[in-house]
Design a protein around this motif. Structure first.
Motif, PDB file in Angstrom:
ATOM      1  N   ALA A  98       0.835  -1.209   0.000  1.00 36.74           N
ATOM      2  CA  ALA A  98       0.000   0.000   0.000  1.00 36.74           C
ATOM      3  C   ALA A  98       0.868   1.257   0.000  1.00 36.74           C
ATOM      4  CB  ALA A  98      -0.926   0.007   1.214  1.00 36.74           C
ATOM      5  N   TRP A  99       0.866   1.953  -1.156  1.00 34.67           N
ATOM      6  CA  TRP A  99       1.683   3.144  -1.334  1.00 34.67           C
ATOM      7  C   TRP A  99       0.833   4.276  -1.923  1.00 34.67           C
ATOM      8  CZ3 TRP A  99       7.053   3.114  -0.263  1.00 34.67           C
ATOM      9  CH2 TRP A  99       7.570   1.858   0.097  1.00 34.67           C
ATOM     10  N   HIS A 100       1.356   5.482  -1.788  1.00 35.12           N
ATOM     11  CA  HIS A 100       0.586   6.658  -2.201  1.00 35.12           C
ATOM     12  C   HIS A 100       1.544   7.739  -2.680  1.00 35.12           C
ATOM     13  CE1 HIS A 100      -1.121  10.688  -1.097  1.00 35.12           C
ATOM     14  NE2 HIS A 100      -2.187  10.182  -1.692  1.00 35.12           N
ATOM     15  N   ASN A 101       1.092   8.535  -3.640  1.00 25.63           N
ATOM     16  CA  ASN A 101       1.849   9.701  -4.099  1.00 25.63           C
ATOM     17  C   ASN A 101       1.223  10.988  -3.573  1.00 25.63           C
ATOM     18  OD1 ASN A 101       4.015   8.689  -5.674  1.00 25.63           O
ATOM     19  ND2 ASN A 101       2.609   8.236  -7.356  1.00 25.63           N
ATOM     20  N   ASP A 102       2.054  11.862  -3.022  1.00 27.03           N
ATOM     21  CA  ASP A 102       1.569  13.169  -2.600  1.00 27.03           C
ATOM     22  C   ASP A 102       1.150  13.998  -3.809  1.00 27.03           C
ATOM     23  OD1 ASP A 102       2.306  12.502  -0.013  1.00 27.03           O
ATOM     24  OD2 ASP A 102       4.257  13.485  -0.156  1.00 27.03           O
ATOM     25  N   SER A 103       0.406  15.059  -3.553  1.00 25.48           N
ATOM     26  CA  SER A 103       0.106  16.018  -4.615  1.00 25.48           C
ATOM     27  C   SER A 103       1.405  16.617  -5.139  1.00 25.48           C
ATOM     28  CB  SER A 103      -0.798  17.135  -4.079  1.00 25.48           C
ATOM     29  OG  SER A 103      -2.021  16.608  -3.608  1.00 25.48           O
ATOM     30  N   LEU A 104       1.393  17.028  -6.387  1.00 27.09           N
ATOM     31  CA  LEU A 104       2.591  17.616  -6.974  1.00 27.09           C
ATOM     32  C   LEU A 104       2.923  18.942  -6.295  1.00 27.09           C
ATOM     33  CD1 LEU A 104       1.905  16.842 -10.745  1.00 27.09           C
ATOM     34  CD2 LEU A 104       3.480  15.672  -9.196  1.00 27.09           C
ATOM     35  N   PRO A 105       4.174  19.372  -6.369  1.00 21.96           N
ATOM     36  CA  PRO A 105       4.582  20.615  -5.703  1.00 21.96           C
ATOM     37  C   PRO A 105       3.688  21.800  -6.065  1.00 21.96           C
ATOM     38  CG  PRO A 105       6.503  19.444  -6.505  1.00 21.96           C
ATOM     39  CD  PRO A 105       5.303  18.699  -7.031  1.00 21.96           C
ATOM     40  N   ALA A 106       3.386  22.580  -5.046  1.00 22.95           N
ATOM     41  CA  ALA A 106       2.485  23.722  -5.225  1.00 22.95           C
ATOM     42  C   ALA A 106       3.105  24.830  -6.058  1.00 22.95           C
ATOM     43  CB  ALA A 106       2.064  24.265  -3.856  1.00 22.95           C
ATOM     44  N   ASN A 107       4.435  24.848  -6.158  1.00 22.72           N
ATOM     45  CA  ASN A 107       5.090  25.937  -6.907  1.00 22.72           C
ATOM     46  C   ASN A 107       5.164  25.668  -8.400  1.00 22.72           C
ATOM     47  OD1 ASN A 107       7.056  23.976  -7.092  1.00 22.72           O
ATOM     48  ND2 ASN A 107       8.714  25.225  -6.222  1.00 22.72           N
ATOM     49  N   GLY A 108       4.566  24.581  -8.857  1.00 20.37           N
ATOM     50  CA  GLY A 108       4.519  24.288 -10.279  1.00 20.37           C
ATOM     51  C   GLY A 108       5.645  23.421 -10.804  1.00 20.37           C
ATOM     52  N   GLU A 109       6.650  23.150  -9.975  1.00 22.64           N
ATOM     53  CA  GLU A 109       7.713  22.257 -10.418  1.00 22.64           C
ATOM     54  C   GLU A 109       7.163  20.843 -10.600  1.00 22.64           C
ATOM     55  OE1 GLU A 109      11.234  24.558  -7.874  1.00 22.64           O
ATOM     56  OE2 GLU A 109      10.955  22.389  -7.649  1.00 22.64           O
ATOM     57  N   LEU A 110       7.688  20.168 -11.602  1.00 23.31           N
ATOM     58  CA  LEU A 110       7.248  18.809 -11.890  1.00 23.31           C
ATOM     59  C   LEU A 110       8.401  17.832 -11.718  1.00 23.31           C
ATOM     60  CD1 LEU A 110       5.167  19.425 -15.137  1.00 23.31           C
ATOM     61  CD2 LEU A 110       4.294  19.039 -12.816  1.00 23.31           C
ATOM     62  N   PRO A 111       8.113  16.644 -11.235  1.00 21.86           N
ATOM     63  CA  PRO A 111       9.175  15.638 -11.148  1.00 21.86           C
ATOM     64  C   PRO A 111       9.858  15.394 -12.491  1.00 21.86           C
ATOM     65  CG  PRO A 111       7.258  14.928  -9.921  1.00 21.86           C
ATOM     66  CD  PRO A 111       6.840  16.163 -10.663  1.00 21.86           C
ATOM     67  N   SER A 112       9.100  15.522 -13.575  1.00 22.54           N
ATOM     68  CA  SER A 112       9.680  15.303 -14.905  1.00 22.54           C
ATOM     69  C   SER A 112      10.679  16.393 -15.288  1.00 22.54           C
ATOM     70  CB  SER A 112       8.570  15.225 -15.949  1.00 22.54           C
ATOM     71  OG  SER A 112       7.788  16.405 -15.947  1.00 22.54           O
ATOM     72  N   ASP A 113      10.658  17.509 -14.567  1.00 23.88           N
ATOM     73  CA  ASP A 113      11.630  18.572 -14.824  1.00 23.88           C
ATOM     74  C   ASP A 113      13.021  18.194 -14.317  1.00 23.88           C
ATOM     75  OD1 ASP A 113       9.585  20.149 -15.865  1.00 23.88           O
ATOM     76  OD2 ASP A 113       9.201  21.157 -13.950  1.00 23.88           O
ATOM     77  N   TYR A 114      13.060  17.264 -13.420  1.00 27.41           N
ATOM     78  CA  TYR A 114      14.323  16.900 -12.779  1.00 27.41           C
ATOM     79  C   TYR A 114      15.116  15.936 -13.665  1.00 27.41           C
ATOM     80  CZ  TYR A 114      17.557  14.665  -9.513  1.00 27.41           C
ATOM     81  OH  TYR A 114      18.685  14.164  -8.912  1.00 27.41           O
ATOM     82  N   HIS A 115      16.377  16.257 -13.882  1.00 24.92           N
ATOM     83  CA  HIS A 115      17.234  15.394 -14.709  1.00 24.92           C
ATOM     84  C   HIS A 115      18.575  15.135 -14.047  1.00 24.92           C
ATOM     85  CE1 HIS A 115      14.381  15.625 -18.007  1.00 24.92           C
ATOM     86  NE2 HIS A 115      14.364  16.943 -17.882  1.00 24.92           N
ATOM     87  N   GLY A 116      18.657  15.332 -12.745  1.00 20.16           N
ATOM     88  CA  GLY A 116      19.892  15.054 -12.042  1.00 20.16           C
ATOM     89  C   GLY A 116      20.861  16.223 -12.073  1.00 20.16           C
ATOM     90  N   VAL A 117      22.016  15.983 -11.538  1.00 15.55           N
ATOM     91  CA  VAL A 117      23.069  16.997 -11.452  1.00 15.55           C
ATOM     92  C   VAL A 117      24.363  16.386 -11.982  1.00 15.55           C
ATOM     93  CG1 VAL A 117      24.422  18.440  -9.871  1.00 15.55           C
ATOM     94  CG2 VAL A 117      21.977  18.104  -9.470  1.00 15.55           C
TER      95      VAL A 117
END
Length: 730
Positions: free
Chosen positions: A82-101
């Motif tokens: 049993a797992w759950h995802n939180d709502s996406l960030p309120a500031n509009g950032e998306l996980p798909s925007d992340y590409h590492g460092v």
């Protein structure tokens, strides 16, 4: 005629039967007596700093306060599914925007899963999602309100280990209440039996409540109580029709994309009534609370029911069936597999060591015997690290299943866990420019994402684990089927391990890192090269992979051999191993490094004998570590690895010291290992319990190449170590 002479004249089968009978007669242990001596008894009210007692099956656990339920402390009901995802960030950032460092690696930039300072919210979302959810709280209510702890007196609670039963006795307003709590190995269910005159009076009832996960910022990295009750409109619960039998009910809980059921059942002869406390759509904090009571309380003072949690609606087993089955299954667990009896020892430390051995076996069965999944470091008790497990801890969590003769639980996890993570691990390696499968660090099975982190991104020692675990499996079951079962995983792992090291033109050799973090996570990652243990483990892993192919009569990829033979050797300074390349003798005076030098003793301890490690150098290093790594600095699974190392280097006196340093290595009253040090995590620390069991089996049954009974225990006349059903370690 002696036994060996008998072998000459008896058929082989008969000879083996003779030996088997003699071993059984010598090793017969009264397991039930020893286990029952260590039943957990509590006679004081606990608080939220105390570990709850548990019932469960490895995939599911129900955690209880003194009432045998979750009444005045909202402990968790957790599962592996049993797992759950939180709502996406309120500031509009998306996980798909992340590409590492990017980090410079062997002359080129490689993108690692490191927190991006320009995408803090998206990074945090990836770290904390998905997160494990609390399936629901089940407790007692008194006179229409949740029963509070200040109304409870004379608590007496006992966990009957042999039968897996928690019996809780206490008084409310001077009236006796008895609650019997049992789990089930077959279903993710818990059965309750409640008896009190207060039930007949109509003032004692059962309350079910369903929380909603918080937004998981760093504040919720460690959740003792998983879930909050102040977002009632963010989720829905629905009471479904009970059907014609009137002995089954279903509550569906929907949290955005997550949905599951609490399936309830009671005995037909003792009907219950389930009602919702508020109307659907209520915005009150009690919006998702339900009350369960006898259909006619005036006729009975008892209340029994099953609570079964599953992704789908189902008819669960009756409480009576679970109670009978639970006892039978726990009895079988204790009778099967390995056992260690120290009760004949005169050493004053033996009693506490026996307690820890027995209780650890109970706790790993409840928290760690999952299907296709490794446990989280705090098991199924609370949400440490958002409920995600750590790949580098797989050996410490699970190796004991094999050495304690319970390989079926090991086989339920491996290699399926790796097979599930193969697609994402192939993709990770390819995106970073390497071959094979690069295993994640902190993860879960639904996405396989490696949670971003400065340490997570460049930790190395989880990569060769499949080789160690496969060797454990093969040593216990040396068949072609085992070889074939693991071949795909080992091939993918070795392809990555042969692809990852960088070629050093100056030295004409391969090197590991930088960037890199080692076992102890206390070195400068951007400059750390050739960590000693990781080099040794890398060489060992590629060696196992090559041997594996040979046993299968398959060709060995040329790159595996090239890298294995030309990889740098573990660095040395003054005739001892150094944590990483570039250190000089002054490093032994650096408290940052000597505060945790465990990786060096792992080279001749948890790591089987390998040509990459010089035994004399490793022995000298271990003696130096004994001097500098003092008791006040050792935490986590440090004691088990110290005990294993000490046994392997022929110092059983030191080995038993590490397992019995009770003033420093704490196990609480319930037998849960406490991490200690600056871990910052709530108990339990399951690698402590599981690693402890692995060390005990090492010391009692030995390892490949060891001789005699209990080679890890001192032969000083105070230790009488009797064991049965254990297997040697690698």
């Amino acid at each position: 005629m002696g036994n060996m002479s008998k072998c000459v004249v008896l058929r082989l089968a008969a000879c083996l039967a003779v030996f088997s009978a003699e071993v059984d007669a010598y090793g017969k242990i009264d397991r039930r007596h020893i286990v029952s001596k260590h039943n957990i008894v509590r006679t004081h009210l606990i608080d939220n700093e105390t570990t709850p007692l548990q019932v469960g099956n490895g995939n599911f656990a129900f955690n209880v306060d003194n009432t045998g339920m979750q009444t005045f402390l909202p402990f968790n009901t957790l599962s592996s599914w049993a797992w759950h995802n939180d709502s996406l960030p309120a500031n509009g950032e998306l996980p798909s925007d992340y590409h590492g460092v990017p980090r410079l690696t062997y002359g080129r930039n490689v993108s690692y899963d490191i927190p991006d300072p320009n995408l803090k919210e998206a990074t945090q979302w990836l770290i904390s999602n998905p997160n494990r959810i609390n399936l629901g709280r089940i407790g007692l209510k008194y006179k229409g309100q949740t029963l509070s702890g200040d109304l409870i007196t004379d608590p007496e609670q006992e966990l009957d280990l042999w039968n897996g039963v928690i019996t809780s006795k206490f008084k409310v307003d001077g009236k006796k209440v008895t609650v019997v709590t049992q789990g089930d190995f077959s279903e993710d269910a818990v059965a309750f039996s409640i008896e009190s005159d207060l039930v007949k009076a109509g003032s004692l009832e059962v309350e079910l409540d369903f929380p909603f996960p918080p937004i998981h910022s760093t504040k919720y990295k460690y959740e003792v109580f998983a879930g909050v009750y102040d977002f009632p409109l963010n989720h829905t619960t629905t009471l479904e029709e009970q059907g014609k039998t009137k002995e089954v009910a279903h509550i569906q809980h929907v949290l955005q994309e997550t949905s599951y059921y609490a399936n309830l059942r009671w005995e037909h002869k003792s009907p219950l009534s389930l009602t919702r406390n508020e109307r659907p759509g209520s915005d009150k904090i009690t919006a998702h609370r339900y009350t369960l009571r006898p259909a006619d309380s005036k006729k009975t003072k008892s209340l029994s029911f099953t609570a079964h949690f599953a992704p789908a609606s189902a008819v669960p087993s009756s409480p009576d069936d679970i109670q009978k089955r639970n006892q039978k299954e726990w009895n079988s667990y204790w009778k099967d597999g390995g056992f260690v009896d120290l009760t004949h020892s005169s050493n004053p430390n033996a009693t506490e060591l026996q307690r820890r051995i027995v209780l650890s076996q109970y706790h790993v069965r409840v928290n760690s015997a999952a299907k296709g999944q490794s446990p989280q470091e705090s098991g199924l008790m609370n949400n440490g690290w958002y409920g995600k497990f750590h790949m580098e801890m797989l050996v410490w969590h699970n190796a004991h299943w094999v050495t304690w003769g319970r390989k079926q639980h090991f086989d339920n996890i491996f290699p399926e866990l790796y097979e599930t993570l193969l697609p994402s691990s192939f993709a990770r390696a390819k995106e970073m420019g390497w071959e094979g499968a690069r295993w994640p660090k902190m993860t879960e099975l639904s996405t396989g994402v490696s949670s971003p982190g400065d340490i997570n991104a460049v930790l190395l020692w989880q990569q060769p684990h499949p080789m160690y675990l496969a060797q454990l499996a093969y040593q216990a079951t040396p068949t072609r089927e085992t070889l074939q079962r693991w071949d795909k995983v080992l091939t993918a792992t070795a392809d990555y391990m042969a692809s990852y090291p960088g070629w050093n033109e100056t030295t004409g050799s391969y090197q590991l890192g930088p960037p890199s973090y080692g076992v102890t996570e206390n070195t400068p990652p951007l400059s750390t090269k050739n960590l000693a243990y990781e080099i040794a483990y890398w060489r060992y892993g590629l060696g196992v992979a090559r041997e594996w192919k040979a046993k299968l009569n398959q060709p060995v990829p040329k790159q595996w051999t090239t890298v294995a033979e030309k990889l740098d050797l573990p660095p040395q300074v003054d005739g001892m191993y150094a944590t990483y390349e570039g250190l000089n003798s002054s490093w032994w005076s650096d408290p940052k490094l000597t505060g945790d030098p465990r990786s060096l003793i792992m080279m001749q301890g948890i790591l089987p004998d390998t040509p990459a490690v010089d035994k004399d150098v490793a022995l000298k290093t271990a003696d130096k570590v004994w001097q500098v790594w003092t008791d006040d600095k050792i935490r986590g699974w440090g004691r088990p690895v110290l005990a294993i190392n000490s046994a392997r280097i022929g110092n059983p006196k030191r080995a038993i010291y590490h397992l019995t340093a009770y003033d420093y290595w704490k196990f609480d009253d319930a037998g849960f290992a406490i991490r200690g040090g600056d871990g910052g995590t709530p108990p339990p620390f399951m690698p402590g319990n599981a690693g402890f069991l692995y060390a005990v089996a090492y010391m009692a049954a030995g390892w490949q190449g060891s001789h005699g009974n209990a080679p890890g225990f001192p032969d000083d006349g105070t230790w009488d170590v009797r064991h049965e059903g254990l297997r040697q370690a690698p």
